[in-house]
Design a protein around this motif. Sequence first.
Motif, PDB file in Angstrom:
ATOM      1  N   ARG A 181      -4.867   3.704  -7.495  1.00 17.26           N
ATOM      2  CA  ARG A 181      -3.678   3.814  -8.347  1.00 17.26           C
ATOM      3  C   ARG A 181      -2.670   2.715  -8.014  1.00 17.26           C
ATOM      4  O   ARG A 181      -2.055   2.114  -8.901  1.00 17.26           O
ATOM      5  N   VAL A 182      -2.483   2.459  -6.723  1.00 12.61           N
ATOM      6  CA  VAL A 182      -1.529   1.430  -6.297  1.00 12.61           C
ATOM      7  C   VAL A 182      -1.948   0.057  -6.803  1.00 12.61           C
ATOM      8  O   VAL A 182      -1.112  -0.745  -7.242  1.00 12.61           O
ATOM      9  N   ALA A 230      -0.668   4.774   0.430  1.00 13.82           N
ATOM     10  CA  ALA A 230      -2.110   4.613   0.239  1.00 13.82           C
ATOM     11  C   ALA A 230      -2.784   3.890   1.400  1.00 13.82           C
ATOM     12  O   ALA A 230      -3.993   3.682   1.371  1.00 13.82           O
ATOM     13  N   GLY A 259       0.785  -1.222   0.000  1.00 15.38           N
ATOM     14  CA  GLY A 259       0.000   0.000   0.000  1.00 15.38           C
ATOM     15  C   GLY A 259       0.815   1.269   0.000  1.00 15.38           C
ATOM     16  O   GLY A 259       0.394   2.284  -0.557  1.00 15.38           O
TER      17      GLY A 259
END
Length: 385
Positions: free
Chosen positions: A355-356, A320, A317
């Motif tokens: 996005r990750v 994020a 992550g």
Amino acid sequence: MSAPLSVGLDVRPALLARTGIGRVARELAAALARQRGLRVVPFAAMAHRPRAELRLPGVSAPPVPARLQRALAPLGFSVETLLGPLDVFQHTDLVFAPVARAVPVVIVHDLCFLRGAGWHDAGFARRVEPRLRAAAATARALVVPGARVAADVAAAGLAPAARVHVVPWGADHVDRPPAAGDAERLAALRRRTGLPADGPLVLLPGTREPRKNQLAALGAFLRARSAARGAPAVLLLAGPRGWGCAELEARLADPALAGAVGVAGEVDEPDLAALLRGADVVLYPSFEEGFGLPVAEALRCGRAVLTSAGTPMADLGGEAVVAVDPRDAAALEQALAGLLADPAARQALGEAGRRVAAPLTWDAAAARLAHLYRTLVTDVDSATA
């Protein structure tokens, strides 16, 4: 055009469970079947009756127990006896079928069971470690889902670094956009578990077992909830009852938690997807994982995630997720309270999470595996030429 590569794939975990290793085997089976130049041949011989469906051509589960397979191996029995000639055989779990001529590849999901008592049921490591070491010694490659497992494999002396290959798992088995029936499913889950229709939803996914740290998560939630303003948050546990959690089960049965904490048990795929898309916070403070599929799924769905520092989930992550020491009760409480009090922070984390998670697809994992298989077969052919 060259003949397709014949890849035997152990799909037994996919027939026995829908989550965890079963999920990995299921999604890899489908994604490898989509790869050009591969012919996937499923191996499903086992004593157990399948508990989950696998939609893949050629799947049959003859009742040949794993112990019998091993006993017959010295007499010539192998996966090829049932499947025919193979170029590669991909093991997907810790029950290793005998392989005769195919190039064996082993997946090591994690080595948590080597950490000592408390990570698995008593005797697990004693039963499993010898056969894992034997399989690793003969495998041409070991596949791991992340760098931490690769380091554990090296530290345990299972294989040299050159034979260890990192292949991150996918998360795109969960649809990202909300589905038409999500609101109805969430409302039904709340009703079924005795939770009110309103209030922020904290999702605690996973099988209930010591490694998942749900008891500490429950305590952190209750303290954060008591100090919060506005509509009280609710906590929903989604996952089957496991082992070694007598204190947790006793707490969950406390009538005083009614209306604040619900236990859904194992939920079906549409309900799980609705929860992942609809939760305000996904709480996953597991002490250790090999990859952390629930976190990858939550990131894909744009959820705010609170997880454990120093684990593959935090690695995955990055910025994020909110990651804290899972053994620090105060840090868990403060982080959860902060997320529940700050919708803007939750939204920012969710956007970063999408996005990750975007590169985490099963087709990408299958493409890496297909390349590995071709390289291994080419190397064998060159060595024997």
